[in-house]
Write an enzyme that holds these catalytic residues in place. Structure first.
Site, PDB file in Angstrom:
ATOM      1  CB  ILE A 223      -0.978  -0.009   1.189  1.00  0.00           C
ATOM      2  CG1 ILE A 223      -2.132   0.971   0.931  1.00  0.00           C
ATOM      3  CG2 ILE A 223      -0.267   0.286   2.519  1.00  0.00           C
ATOM      4  CD1 ILE A 223      -3.308   0.804   1.857  1.00  0.00           C
TER       5      ILE A 223
ATOM      6  N   GLY B 191       3.434  -4.375  10.949  1.00  0.00           N
ATOM      7  CA  GLY B 191       2.540  -4.557   9.797  1.00  0.00           C
ATOM      8  C   GLY B 191       2.466  -3.358   8.872  1.00  0.00           C
ATOM      9  CB  VAL B 192      -0.336  -2.004   6.856  1.00  0.00           C
ATOM     10  CG1 VAL B 192      -1.414  -1.622   7.831  1.00  0.00           C
ATOM     11  CG2 VAL B 192      -0.414  -1.151   5.610  1.00  0.00           C
ATOM     12  CG  ASP B 193       0.869   1.741  12.460  1.00  0.00           C
ATOM     13  OD1 ASP B 193       0.603   1.632  13.677  1.00  0.00           O
ATOM     14  OD2 ASP B 193       1.047   2.825  11.895  1.00  0.00           O
TER      15      ASP B 193
ATOM     16  CB  SER C 141      -9.134  -5.735  11.949  1.00  0.00           C
ATOM     17  OG  SER C 141      -9.263  -4.631  12.818  1.00  0.00           O
ATOM     18  CB  THR C 142      -7.332  -9.336   8.099  1.00  0.00           C
ATOM     19  OG1 THR C 142      -6.461  -8.618   7.213  1.00  0.00           O
ATOM     20  CG2 THR C 142      -8.771  -8.922   7.857  1.00  0.00           C
ATOM     21  N   GLY C 143      -4.610  -8.798  10.297  1.00  0.00           N
ATOM     22  CA  GLY C 143      -3.244  -9.267  10.595  1.00  0.00           C
ATOM     23  C   GLY C 143      -3.105  -9.511  12.088  1.00  0.00           C
ATOM     24  CB  VAL C 144      -1.275  -7.544  14.652  1.00  0.00           C
ATOM     25  CG1 VAL C 144      -1.281  -7.382  16.160  1.00  0.00           C
ATOM     26  CG2 VAL C 144       0.146  -7.669  14.129  1.00  0.00           C
TER      27      VAL C 144
END
Ligand code: APR
Length: 173
Positions: free
Chosen positions: A11, A32-34, A117-120
């Site tokens: 992303i 993650g994405v963060d 929400s679908t990761g960690v």
């Protein structure tokens, strides 16, 4: 007619007006994405986030994108999955609703979402993808200026799930 699609990718590379970050309530970065977004945006993103006073689950706050291709980052905080007994579905829906509302306020025409929400946070991907696609499809009716929504999936497996949901609801480019 808005274009809604799913792609596989990172992303942080998306050439859109706004990307959405799957943040935590502190808005001070994470994994993650963060983590990827903060790494790419640079330290000015954290500096701006530090002035926002955090963000409750389901809500969203917007910052500049700094070194990212995207002009804005919309930070939203997804629910941690606790088996579906703690309003997780409503909170996740609110993430997409509030992200689109802020995007509209900023005059965004193209926005990219990760699979919030679908990761960690362990929200089941099948359920999450239906909430994501259904909420975006429904809410876009209110925001005609938003012309393009891209669900950016990190894995091929997630992409297959999102594309199946998009096909079922026959909403794509
Ligand atoms: N681009 C797109 N998607 C990504 C990227 C990336 N660069 N990196 C990870 N993802 C995917 C993951 O594979 C997952 O499908 O984003 C989705 C969300 O996963 P997380 O980033 O773990 O987010 P979430 O499950 O919402 O948990 C949020 O994790 O990183 C911390 O600070 C964050 O505490 C917060 C929590």
């Amino acid at each position: 007619m808005p274009c809604i699609e799913a792609i596989q990718g990172d992303i942080t590379n998306q050439e859109v007006d706004a990307i959405v970050n799957a943040a935590n309530t502190t808005l001070l970065g994470g994994g993650g994405v963060d983590g990827a977004i903060h790494r790419k945006a640079g330290s000015e993103l954290l500096a701006e986030c530090s002035t926002l006073g955090g963000c409750p689950t389901g809500q969203a706050k917007v910052t500049r994108g700094y070194n990212l291709p995207a002009k804005y980052v919309i930070h939203t905080v997804g629910p941690v999955w606790h088996g579906g007994t703690k309003n997780e579905e409503s909170r996740l829906r609110e993430c997409y609703e509030n992200s689109l509302r802020l995007a509209d306020e900023k005059g965004v025409k193209a926005i990219a979402f990760p699979s919030i929400s679908t990761g960690v946070y362990r929200f089941p991907i099948e359920k999450a993808s239906r909430i994501a696609v259904g909420t975006v499809r429904e809410r876009l009716k209110q925001y005609p200026q938003i012309e393009k929504v891209v669900f950016v999936c990190f894995s091929e497996a997630d992409l297959g799930i999102y594309r199946k949901v998009l096909e079922e609801s026959r909403v794509n480019c």
